[in-house]
Design a protein around this motif. Structure first.
Motif, PDB file in Angstrom:
ATOM      1  N   VAL A 152       1.059  -1.108   0.114  1.00  0.00           N
ATOM      2  CA  VAL A 152      -0.001  -0.182  -0.072  1.00  0.00           C
ATOM      3  C   VAL A 152       0.972   1.478  -0.139  1.00  0.00           C
ATOM      4  N   ALA A 153       0.681   2.020  -0.797  1.00  0.00           N
ATOM      5  CA  ALA A 153       1.320   3.483  -0.899  1.00  0.00           C
ATOM      6  C   ALA A 153       0.375   4.611  -0.556  1.00  0.00           C
ATOM      7  N   LEU A 154       0.778   5.278   0.577  1.00  0.00           N
ATOM      8  CA  LEU A 154       0.309   6.455   0.924  1.00  0.00           C
ATOM      9  C   LEU A 154       0.767   7.590   0.224  1.00  0.00           C
ATOM     10  N   LEU A 155      -0.110   8.261  -0.415  1.00  0.00           N
ATOM     11  CA  LEU A 155       0.316   9.339  -1.195  1.00  0.00           C
ATOM     12  C   LEU A 155      -0.176  10.712  -1.156  1.00  0.00           C
ATOM     13  N   ASP A 156       0.483  11.667  -0.891  1.00  0.00           N
ATOM     14  CA  ASP A 156       0.157  13.204  -0.871  1.00  0.00           C
ATOM     15  C   ASP A 156      -0.296  13.418  -2.054  1.00  0.00           C
ATOM     16  N   VAL A 157      -1.280  14.589  -2.338  1.00  0.00           N
ATOM     17  CA  VAL A 157      -1.533  14.882  -3.580  1.00  0.00           C
ATOM     18  C   VAL A 157      -0.368  15.921  -4.243  1.00  0.00           C
ATOM     19  N   GLU A 158      -0.056  16.917  -3.476  1.00  0.00           N
ATOM     20  CA  GLU A 158       0.844  18.136  -4.068  1.00  0.00           C
ATOM     21  C   GLU A 158       2.151  17.449  -3.646  1.00  0.00           C
ATOM     22  N   MET A 159       3.193  17.099  -4.650  1.00  0.00           N
ATOM     23  CA  MET A 159       4.449  16.720  -4.404  1.00  0.00           C
ATOM     24  C   MET A 159       5.253  17.296  -5.531  1.00  0.00           C
ATOM     25  N   PRO A 160       6.510  17.424  -5.112  1.00  0.00           N
ATOM     26  CA  PRO A 160       7.356  18.079  -6.344  1.00  0.00           C
ATOM     27  C   PRO A 160       7.787  16.525  -7.341  1.00  0.00           C
ATOM     28  N   GLY A 161       8.089  16.954  -8.505  1.00  0.00           N
ATOM     29  CA  GLY A 161       8.425  15.923  -9.335  1.00  0.00           C
ATOM     30  C   GLY A 161       7.140  15.237 -10.168  1.00  0.00           C
ATOM     31  N   MET A 162       6.339  14.765  -9.381  1.00  0.00           N
ATOM     32  CA  MET A 162       5.245  14.268  -9.927  1.00  0.00           C
ATOM     33  C   MET A 162       4.072  14.256  -8.881  1.00  0.00           C
ATOM     34  N   ASP A 163       2.705  14.732  -9.116  1.00  0.00           N
ATOM     35  CA  ASP A 163       1.802  14.774  -8.034  1.00  0.00           C
ATOM     36  C   ASP A 163       1.326  13.354  -7.634  1.00  0.00           C
ATOM     37  N   GLY A 164       0.693  13.127  -6.373  1.00  0.00           N
ATOM     38  CA  GLY A 164       0.075  12.012  -6.075  1.00  0.00           C
ATOM     39  C   GLY A 164      -0.885  11.260  -6.841  1.00  0.00           C
ATOM     40  N   ILE A 165      -1.772  12.133  -7.595  1.00  0.00           N
ATOM     41  CA  ILE A 165      -2.637  11.469  -8.572  1.00  0.00           C
ATOM     42  C   ILE A 165      -1.954  10.757  -9.678  1.00  0.00           C
ATOM     43  N   GLU A 166      -0.862  11.462 -10.194  1.00  0.00           N
ATOM     44  CA  GLU A 166      -0.078  11.117 -11.421  1.00  0.00           C
ATOM     45  C   GLU A 166       0.739   9.775 -11.104  1.00  0.00           C
ATOM     46  N   VAL A 167       1.131   9.923  -9.614  1.00  0.00           N
ATOM     47  CA  VAL A 167       1.935   8.896  -9.188  1.00  0.00           C
ATOM     48  C   VAL A 167       0.972   7.488  -9.240  1.00  0.00           C
ATOM     49  N   CYS A 168      -0.184   7.647  -8.660  1.00  0.00           N
ATOM     50  CA  CYS A 168      -1.169   6.605  -8.715  1.00  0.00           C
ATOM     51  C   CYS A 168      -1.574   6.168  -9.963  1.00  0.00           C
ATOM     52  N   ARG A 169      -1.745   6.731 -10.956  1.00  0.00           N
ATOM     53  CA  ARG A 169      -1.894   6.286 -12.335  1.00  0.00           C
ATOM     54  C   ARG A 169      -0.718   5.643 -12.850  1.00  0.00           C
ATOM     55  N   SER A 170       0.456   6.035 -12.575  1.00  0.00           N
ATOM     56  CA  SER A 170       1.610   5.376 -12.848  1.00  0.00           C
ATOM     57  C   SER A 170       1.827   4.273 -12.171  1.00  0.00           C
ATOM     58  N   LEU A 171       1.233   3.931 -10.906  1.00  0.00           N
ATOM     59  CA  LEU A 171       1.447   2.644 -10.252  1.00  0.00           C
ATOM     60  C   LEU A 171       0.522   1.559 -11.061  1.00  0.00           C
ATOM     61  N   ILE A 172      -0.773   2.242 -11.352  1.00  0.00           N
ATOM     62  CA  ILE A 172      -1.763   1.188 -11.906  1.00  0.00           C
ATOM     63  C   ILE A 172      -1.115   0.748 -13.144  1.00  0.00           C
ATOM     64  N   ALA A 173      -0.496   1.668 -14.009  1.00  0.00           N
ATOM     65  CA  ALA A 173       0.095   1.283 -15.278  1.00  0.00           C
ATOM     66  C   ALA A 173       1.105   0.188 -15.267  1.00  0.00           C
ATOM     67  N   SER A 174       1.838   0.453 -14.026  1.00  0.00           N
ATOM     68  CA  SER A 174       2.979  -0.510 -13.814  1.00  0.00           C
ATOM     69  C   SER A 174       2.625  -1.982 -13.519  1.00  0.00           C
ATOM     70  N   GLY A 175       1.451  -2.336 -13.109  1.00  0.00           N
ATOM     71  CA  GLY A 175       0.848  -3.640 -13.047  1.00  0.00           C
ATOM     72  C   GLY A 175       1.573  -4.336 -11.835  1.00  0.00           C
ATOM     73  N   MET A 176       2.068  -3.552 -11.049  1.00  0.00           N
ATOM     74  CA  MET A 176       2.951  -4.081  -9.919  1.00  0.00           C
ATOM     75  C   MET A 176       1.903  -4.573  -8.604  1.00  0.00           C
ATOM     76  N   GLY A 177       0.587  -4.016  -8.868  1.00  0.00           N
ATOM     77  CA  GLY A 177      -0.497  -4.527  -7.817  1.00  0.00           C
ATOM     78  C   GLY A 177      -0.501  -3.673  -6.741  1.00  0.00           C
ATOM     79  N   VAL A 178       0.458  -2.782  -6.407  1.00  0.00           N
ATOM     80  CA  VAL A 178       0.360  -2.055  -5.143  1.00  0.00           C
ATOM     81  C   VAL A 178      -1.253  -1.149  -5.330  1.00  0.00           C
ATOM     82  N   ARG A 179      -1.547  -0.822  -4.000  1.00  0.00           N
ATOM     83  CA  ARG A 179      -2.700   0.042  -3.802  1.00  0.00           C
ATOM     84  C   ARG A 179      -2.379   1.061  -3.283  1.00  0.00           C
ATOM     85  N   SER A 180      -3.166   2.385  -3.729  1.00  0.00           N
ATOM     86  CA  SER A 180      -2.760   3.437  -3.519  1.00  0.00           C
ATOM     87  C   SER A 180      -4.008   4.311  -2.598  1.00  0.00           C
TER      88      SER A 180
END
Length: 200
Positions: free
Chosen positions: A49-77
């Motif tokens: 499980v990844a706990l993600l803040d929305v506003e972060m430098p580099g990539m925001d939490g919503i984009e990170v979430c989208r990338s994690l889904i696309a990666s197929g690693m099975g981690v839940r956000s």
């Protein structure tokens, strides 16, 4: 459960890590201060499980979430944020987040949210869910969002046009449309209105 905590505010991140560390079944195996660090850390530490803040430098939490889904690693956000804006809830869920809670959630409830997300449930702050339903869907197109995001700082049309790779006339058209949809009279008001609702 193997947990990652991503938040650019070190004090907040440290507090969340400490609180979750008190739970016997939760193991915080990684921390990130930037969104663009998360994917590598998830791979390296086999995060559940990844706990993600929305506003972060580099990539925001919503984009990170989208990338994690696309990666197929099975981690839940699970999005954990100060910004309890209804539009963020909708965008996060569309990106594949399993949950959305605000940072002032009591520690025991946050730990329970992590467990429920890990178990395959969807967890959403009740007040935000209700607001999101009342507020309705984001009326702005992707291009209108891009243009308003570029206009947030009050930049001139020419600068906005260059930033989004469009002609000045096209930018004006998008801004006019966005102003109509947000019932505002200036591009600055439209941008702030959209930002405050979590549409950008």
């Amino acid at each position: 459960m193997r947990v990652l905590v991503a938040d650019d505010q070190a004090l907040v991140r440290g507090a969340v890590v400490t609180l979750l560390g008190l739970e016997p079944d939760l193991d915080v195996v990684a921390e990130a201060g930037r969104g663009d660090e998360v994917l590598d850390l998830v791979r390296a530490h086999d995060v559940d499980v990844a706990l993600l803040d929305v506003e972060m430098p580099g990539m925001d939490g919503i984009e990170v979430c989208r990338s994690l889904i696309a990666s197929g690693m099975g981690v839940r956000s699970l999005i954990v944020t100060t910004f309890g804006r209804p539009g963020f809830v909708r965008r996060a869920l569309e990106a594949g987040a399993a949950g959305f809670v605000v940072k002032d959630t009591p520690a025991s409830e946050l730990a329970d949210a992590v467990r429920r997300v890990h178990a395959g449930e969807r967890v959403i702050d009740g007040a935000l869910a209700a607001e999101s339903l009342i507020e309705g869907a984001n009326p702005l197109t992707v291009r209108e969002q891009d243009v308003l995001r570029a206009a947030l700082g009050g930049a001139p049309i020419a600068v906005v046009a260059k930033a989004v790779h469009l002609s000045e006339g096209t930018v004006r058209n998008y801004l006019s449309s966005a102003m109509a949809k947000t019932a505002t009279s200036t591009r600055a008001e439209a941008a702030v209105h959209a930002r405050d609702r979590g549409w950008l």
